[in-house]
Design a protein around this motif. Structure first.
Motif, mmCIF file in Angstrom:
data_model
loop_
_atom_site.group_PDB
_atom_site.id
_atom_site.type_symbol
_atom_site.label_atom_id
_atom_site.label_comp_id
_atom_site.label_asym_id
_atom_site.label_seq_id
_atom_site.Cartn_x
_atom_site.Cartn_y
_atom_site.Cartn_z
ATOM 1 N N VAL A 14 78.712 21.402 28.789
ATOM 2 C CA VAL A 14 79.447 22.127 27.818
ATOM 3 C C VAL A 14 78.993 24.112 28.344
ATOM 4 O O VAL A 14 77.827 24.147 28.627
ATOM 5 C CB VAL A 14 79.662 22.727 27.034
ATOM 6 N N TYR A 15 80.407 24.938 28.167
ATOM 7 C CA TYR A 15 80.143 26.338 29.174
ATOM 8 C C TYR A 15 79.306 27.175 27.611
ATOM 9 O O TYR A 15 80.202 27.288 26.939
ATOM 10 C CB TYR A 15 80.944 26.866 29.665
ATOM 11 N N ILE A 16 78.592 27.325 27.094
ATOM 12 C CA ILE A 16 77.572 28.071 26.648
ATOM 13 C C ILE A 16 77.151 29.954 26.322
ATOM 14 O O ILE A 16 76.903 30.710 25.209
ATOM 15 C CB ILE A 16 76.757 27.346 25.506
ATOM 16 N N GLU A 17 77.832 30.268 27.404
ATOM 17 C CA GLU A 17 77.194 31.401 27.785
ATOM 18 C C GLU A 17 76.285 32.010 27.442
ATOM 19 O O GLU A 17 75.360 30.996 28.330
ATOM 20 C CB GLU A 17 78.808 32.295 26.795
ATOM 21 N N ASN A 18 75.582 32.956 26.798
ATOM 22 C CA ASN A 18 74.635 33.354 26.729
ATOM 23 C C ASN A 18 74.153 32.728 25.182
ATOM 24 O O ASN A 18 73.144 33.325 24.779
ATOM 25 C CB ASN A 18 73.707 34.734 27.048
ATOM 26 N N ARG A 19 74.276 31.851 25.006
ATOM 27 C CA ARG A 19 74.170 31.300 23.152
ATOM 28 C C ARG A 19 73.408 30.212 22.453
ATOM 29 O O ARG A 19 73.579 30.365 21.432
ATOM 30 C CB ARG A 19 75.335 31.305 22.460
ATOM 31 N N GLU A 20 73.019 30.038 23.526
ATOM 32 C CA GLU A 20 71.639 28.804 22.901
ATOM 33 C C GLU A 20 71.473 29.220 22.650
ATOM 34 O O GLU A 20 70.511 28.582 21.745
ATOM 35 C CB GLU A 20 70.619 28.958 24.322
ATOM 36 N N ASP A 59 71.608 21.205 24.382
ATOM 37 C CA ASP A 59 71.195 20.103 25.415
ATOM 38 C C ASP A 59 72.271 20.125 26.259
ATOM 39 O O ASP A 59 72.017 19.827 27.684
ATOM 40 C CB ASP A 59 70.896 18.441 24.932
ATOM 41 N N ARG A 60 73.432 20.062 26.403
ATOM 42 C CA ARG A 60 74.374 19.753 27.708
ATOM 43 C C ARG A 60 74.896 21.031 27.825
ATOM 44 O O ARG A 60 75.933 21.295 29.109
ATOM 45 C CB ARG A 60 75.764 19.250 27.195
ATOM 46 N N GLY A 61 74.899 22.733 27.747
ATOM 47 C CA GLY A 61 74.967 24.304 27.730
ATOM 48 C C GLY A 61 75.210 24.295 28.800
ATOM 49 O O GLY A 61 73.734 23.879 29.399
ATOM 50 N N ILE A 62 75.747 24.962 29.159
ATOM 51 C CA ILE A 62 75.636 26.132 31.296
ATOM 52 C C ILE A 62 75.855 27.050 30.107
ATOM 53 O O ILE A 62 76.554 27.576 29.489
ATOM 54 C CB ILE A 62 76.460 25.526 31.650
ATOM 55 N N ALA A 63 74.771 28.247 30.554
ATOM 56 C CA ALA A 63 74.812 29.391 30.556
ATOM 57 C C ALA A 63 75.568 29.984 31.480
ATOM 58 O O ALA A 63 75.228 31.666 31.852
ATOM 59 C CB ALA A 63 73.456 30.289 30.592
ATOM 60 N N ALA A 64 77.169 30.149 30.906
ATOM 61 C CA ALA A 64 77.975 30.651 31.985
ATOM 62 C C ALA A 64 79.127 30.218 30.902
ATOM 63 O O ALA A 64 79.351 29.754 30.128
ATOM 64 C CB ALA A 64 78.248 29.862 33.077
ATOM 65 N N LEU A 70 83.817 21.101 15.968
ATOM 66 C CA LEU A 70 84.257 21.743 16.747
ATOM 67 C C LEU A 70 83.572 23.299 16.990
ATOM 68 O O LEU A 70 83.199 23.625 15.880
ATOM 69 C CB LEU A 70 85.717 22.853 16.647
ATOM 70 N N LEU A 71 82.953 23.761 17.775
ATOM 71 C CA LEU A 71 82.036 25.185 18.304
ATOM 72 C C LEU A 71 83.338 26.051 19.151
ATOM 73 O O LEU A 71 83.737 25.579 20.180
ATOM 74 C CB LEU A 71 81.181 24.539 18.906
ATOM 75 N N GLN A 72 83.208 27.034 18.617
ATOM 76 C CA GLN A 72 84.393 27.801 19.486
ATOM 77 C C GLN A 72 83.147 29.497 19.605
ATOM 78 O O GLN A 72 82.438 29.597 18.450
ATOM 79 C CB GLN A 72 84.987 28.432 19.082
ATOM 80 N N ILE A 73 82.784 30.208 20.740
ATOM 81 C CA ILE A 73 82.471 31.092 20.741
ATOM 82 C C ILE A 73 82.831 32.350 21.440
ATOM 83 O O ILE A 73 84.016 32.811 21.795
ATOM 84 C CB ILE A 73 81.929 30.652 21.769
ATOM 85 N N ASP A 78 79.150 36.621 13.908
ATOM 86 C CA ASP A 78 78.889 36.575 15.429
ATOM 87 C C ASP A 78 79.173 35.880 16.112
ATOM 88 O O ASP A 78 78.875 35.672 16.843
ATOM 89 C CB ASP A 78 77.172 36.575 15.213
ATOM 90 N N GLY A 79 80.371 35.779 16.576
ATOM 91 C CA GLY A 79 80.753 35.275 17.744
ATOM 92 C C GLY A 79 81.184 33.649 17.168
ATOM 93 O O GLY A 79 81.046 33.161 18.510
ATOM 94 N N LEU A 80 80.388 33.136 16.550
ATOM 95 C CA LEU A 80 80.268 31.440 16.439
ATOM 96 C C LEU A 80 81.103 30.898 15.212
ATOM 97 O O LEU A 80 81.003 31.574 14.244
ATOM 98 C CB LEU A 80 78.792 31.519 16.541
ATOM 99 N N ARG A 81 82.091 30.118 15.451
ATOM 100 C CA ARG A 81 82.717 29.486 14.615
ATOM 101 C C ARG A 81 83.205 27.968 15.420
ATOM 102 O O ARG A 81 82.678 27.422 16.247
ATOM 103 C CB ARG A 81 84.229 29.639 14.775
ATOM 104 N N VAL A 82 82.497 27.299 13.510
ATOM 105 C CA VAL A 82 82.461 25.930 13.366
ATOM 106 C C VAL A 82 83.221 24.728 12.704
ATOM 107 O O VAL A 82 82.991 26.350 11.557
ATOM 108 C CB VAL A 82 80.412 26.033 12.960
#
Length: 175
Positions: A120-126, A161-166, A86-89, A10-14
């Motif tokens: 970190v910028y996590i888009e809309n994936r919180e 916790d540190r994520g920004i929805a962008a 490592l997290l990639q979206i 689903d577009g998340l890679r760990v």
């Protein structure tokens, strides 16, 4: 260096990286940015085109914007292992840079900047990242040790916790 890629859906890679004193080769991504959580030791992130080196200590995060050439190095004293999660979206891609480009020389004498309170910028994936953290809290991927499992859960919670929805701004490298 040991890489354990254990989740890509689903577009998340760990992934988990255990570093002795070999560096991850220089590379860049066109489609994803690297979100790094230091769980053990010290991680140095080299961005040669910007002439910058950043360091992370356990519990700290950094995000490399896509298209920036970079590599991750064990910044701890020789004999000390370091680990990062490592997290990639998005759609994963990787482009390795030939050693002939001489990128290491661009940062060889550069003193590292310690990054303590990065976002970190996590888009809309919180919500998705939070669910993934809870999933890994109760179900350990086969390739991970129990310690690595705990590090992954802690990292994913930190990203939330540190994520920004962008989406990460592409232009500048800012810790």
């Amino acid at each position: 260096m040991e890489m354990k890629e254990f989740y890509y859906q689903d577009g998340l890679r760990v992934s988990v990286f255990n570093l002795d004193h070999e560096a991850v080769p220089y590379h860049f991504h066109n489609e994803v940015s690297d979100m790094v959580y230091c769980s053990r030791g010290q991680i140095a992130i080299e961005l040669p085109e910007a002439g910058e080196v950043f360091t992370l200590h356990p519990g700290e995060v950094f995000q490399v914007p896509r298209t920036n050439k970079h590599r991750f190095v064990n910044g701890a004293p020789v004999g000390t292992h370091s680990r990062y999660v490592l997290l990639q979206i998005g759609a994963f891609d990787i482009n390795f840079v030939p050693p002939a480009e001489g990128l290491a020389e661009k940062v060889a004498d550069r003193e590292a900047t310690h990054v303590a309170d990065a976002e970190v910028y996590i888009e809309n994936r919180e919500g998705d990242i939070r669910k993934l953290a809870e999933h890994f809290a109760v179900e350990k991927p086969e390739v991970l040790t129990e310690e690595e499992q705990g590090d992954v859960v802690q990292a994913l919670r930190c990203f939330v916790d540190r994520g920004i929805a962008a989406e990460h701004p592409r232009a500048a490298v800012q810790p």
